[in-house]
Design a protein around this motif. Structure first.
Motif, PDB file in Angstrom:
ATOM      1  N   PRO A   2      84.417 -10.483 -63.554  1.00  0.00           N
ATOM      2  CA  PRO A   2      85.754 -10.904 -63.093  1.00  0.00           C
ATOM      3  C   PRO A   2      85.760 -12.613 -62.975  1.00  0.00           C
ATOM      4  CG  PRO A   2      85.385  -9.208 -62.045  1.00  0.00           C
ATOM      5  CD  PRO A   2      84.181  -9.583 -62.514  1.00  0.00           C
ATOM      6  N   ASP A   3      87.247 -13.161 -63.310  1.00  0.00           N
ATOM      7  CA  ASP A   3      87.282 -14.516 -63.146  1.00  0.00           C
ATOM      8  C   ASP A   3      87.384 -15.207 -61.994  1.00  0.00           C
ATOM      9  OD1 ASP A   3      87.817 -14.519 -65.911  1.00  0.00           O
ATOM     10  OD2 ASP A   3      90.205 -15.113 -65.392  1.00  0.00           O
ATOM     11  N   ALA A   4      87.137 -14.626 -60.550  1.00  0.00           N
ATOM     12  CA  ALA A   4      88.016 -14.487 -59.075  1.00  0.00           C
ATOM     13  C   ALA A   4      86.137 -14.880 -58.718  1.00  0.00           C
ATOM     14  CB  ALA A   4      88.115 -13.482 -58.470  1.00  0.00           C
ATOM     15  N   GLU A   5      84.980 -14.296 -59.559  1.00  0.00           N
ATOM     16  CA  GLU A   5      83.479 -14.212 -59.295  1.00  0.00           C
ATOM     17  C   GLU A   5      83.230 -15.146 -60.302  1.00  0.00           C
ATOM     18  OE1 GLU A   5      82.553 -11.822 -56.944  1.00  0.00           O
ATOM     19  OE2 GLU A   5      83.138 -10.298 -56.325  1.00  0.00           O
ATOM     20  N   PHE A   6      83.578 -15.247 -61.615  1.00  0.00           N
ATOM     21  CA  PHE A   6      82.782 -16.657 -62.470  1.00  0.00           C
ATOM     22  C   PHE A   6      82.716 -17.755 -61.664  1.00  0.00           C
ATOM     23  CE2 PHE A   6      82.686 -18.309 -66.125  1.00  0.00           C
ATOM     24  CZ  PHE A   6      82.485 -17.389 -66.847  1.00  0.00           C
ATOM     25  N   TYR A   7      83.707 -18.341 -61.026  1.00  0.00           N
ATOM     26  CA  TYR A   7      83.180 -19.426 -60.213  1.00  0.00           C
ATOM     27  C   TYR A   7      83.246 -19.142 -58.574  1.00  0.00           C
ATOM     28  CZ  TYR A   7      86.230 -19.961 -65.084  1.00  0.00           C
ATOM     29  OH  TYR A   7      86.827 -20.292 -66.488  1.00  0.00           O
ATOM     30  N   ALA A   8      82.657 -18.393 -58.266  1.00  0.00           N
ATOM     31  CA  ALA A   8      82.210 -18.580 -57.548  1.00  0.00           C
ATOM     32  C   ALA A   8      81.124 -18.593 -56.971  1.00  0.00           C
ATOM     33  CB  ALA A   8      82.916 -16.900 -56.141  1.00  0.00           C
ATOM     34  N   GLY A   9      80.159 -19.483 -57.657  1.00  0.00           N
ATOM     35  CA  GLY A   9      78.966 -20.111 -57.073  1.00  0.00           C
ATOM     36  C   GLY A   9      77.433 -18.461 -58.392  1.00  0.00           C
ATOM     37  N   LEU A  10      78.101 -17.630 -58.835  1.00  0.00           N
ATOM     38  CA  LEU A  10      77.788 -17.270 -59.603  1.00  0.00           C
ATOM     39  C   LEU A  10      76.013 -17.691 -59.926  1.00  0.00           C
ATOM     40  CD1 LEU A  10      77.988 -14.593 -60.136  1.00  0.00           C
ATOM     41  CD2 LEU A  10      78.585 -15.443 -62.736  1.00  0.00           C
ATOM     42  N   ILE A  11      74.558 -17.426 -60.165  1.00  0.00           N
ATOM     43  CA  ILE A  11      74.036 -18.133 -60.992  1.00  0.00           C
ATOM     44  C   ILE A  11      73.302 -17.081 -60.961  1.00  0.00           C
ATOM     45  CG2 ILE A  11      73.192 -18.985 -58.540  1.00  0.00           C
ATOM     46  CD1 ILE A  11      71.481 -17.313 -57.581  1.00  0.00           C
ATOM     47  N   CYS A  12      72.410 -17.023 -62.527  1.00  0.00           N
ATOM     48  CA  CYS A  12      71.429 -16.900 -63.077  1.00  0.00           C
ATOM     49  C   CYS A  12      69.954 -16.651 -62.840  1.00  0.00           C
ATOM     50  CB  CYS A  12      71.662 -17.259 -65.039  1.00  0.00           C
ATOM     51  SG  CYS A  12      71.287 -15.749 -66.137  1.00  0.00           S
TER      52      CYS A  12
END
Length: 329
Positions: free
Chosen positions: A212-222
């Protein structure tokens, strides 16, 4: 410095060192990687992307999920939103870990000669690194490696076991179990082809499309294996020839995003990436008095030294619904 070594005196000295430096020793042992990483690489200290949490036994990592709550007002009535607040407890638990070592007189003397050789070559300053610390540092370094590479990611709890993999359920184990149980929603497990060096860019894009967009820009890491990251880079170079997006690997991210690759040696052979917000993965430890012990003793008859350490460690996921990956096929 004399070349001779009194094992009785060494055992006493090791025990004194352990007692006087216990807090420092356990800080290094119980939080592996907090002060370690490899400069200019995607192998970073654990504290850079995990939550490190002290826990004496079992701890609730998250217990409340709030859904959509806003609604039109002016109704002159109390109309609570149904199922907006859900208690979804996820617990983490520390498990007992230990180090039991037995040094024979031959082993200690061999170590001591190696130490003296490095002192004479001026590679070691004996005032800054006494022999007791030299031994302790080697043991602690291996303990930290075992916990990070084996227990923290690949462990399967087996209290009757004898190795680092038996200490506690690791994150890889917990993630696979959460996928099976549905704690990680099926919509978060994206159907992809087997990810290789020839299709990685497109297949990773499929996974990211499911975030989701809200999660995509919320400090996501891989969080991934070195092979997974390398496959992505090889595919990118085959398509466009260069890697300008990450300035020569000094800041490796997924192109077009601010999502960094974080490589964990413990994920070697695991072909699934772990996309999750920073801090959602948790490292647990217990350093309260009575739960961490360190003792050394010398057996005169057998001429050996026993080195014994007890600790408690564990791993957890705060919110399983905030993990995205592929189906691993």
């Amino acid at each position: 410095m004399a070349d001779s070594l009194n094992l009785t005196a060494l055992a006493a000295s090791l025990e004194n060192y352990a007692r006087d430096n216990k807090e420092h020793i356990f800080q290094r042992a119980l939080v592996p990687g907090v002060d370690e990483g490899i400069a200019d690489s995607p192998v970073v200290p654990i504290a850079d992307y995990m939550t490190t949490m002290q826990a004496s036994d079992e701890v609730v990592l998250t217990n409340l999920e709030v859904g959509s709550v806003a609604q039109p007002g002016g109704k002159n009535a109390f109309t609570p939103t149904l199922n907006a607040v859900n208690f979804k407890p996820r617990k983490g638990k520390v498990r007992q870990a230990k180090v039991d070592l037995q040094f024979t007189d031959k082993q200690i003397i061999a170590l001591y000669k190696s130490y003296l050789g490095q002192v004479r070559a001026k590679q070691i300053n004996p005032e800054e690194l006494p022999f007791e610390e030299y031994i302790t540092a080697r043991v602690i370094a291996k303990f930290k490696e075992d916990i990070r590479v084996q227990t923290l990611f690949n462990g399967v709890y087996n209290p009757t076991g004898t190795g680092a993999l038996d200490i506690a359920d690791g994150l890889r184990t917990q993630i696979l179990a959460a996928i099976t149980s549905g704690d990680i929603p099926s919509a978060n497990v994206i159907d992809t082809a087997i990810i290789t060096a020839s299709n990685s860019v497109g297949e990773i894009d499929k996974i990211l499309a499911g975030v989701p967009d809200a999660e995509f820009y919320a400090g996501l890491i891989c969080v991934c294996s070195r092979t997974f990251k390398t496959n992505y880079e090889q595919d990118y170079k085959a398509r466009w020839g260069t890697l300008p997006y990450n300035t020569g690997q000094l800041k490796p991210t997924i192109v077009g995003t601010n999502i960094p690759f974080i490589v964990e040696p413990g994920l070697s052979g695991f072909n699934r990436p772990i996309f999750t917000p920073k801090g959602n993965l948790v490292y647990l430890y217990d350093d309260l008095a009575g739960h961490d012990t360190l003792a050394v003793d010398y057996n005169k008859r057998q001429r050996d030294i026993a080195w014994m350490m007890d600790a408690q460690v564990g791993a957890g996921i705060a919110i399983a619904e905030r993990i995205w990956t592929n189906d691993g096929i």
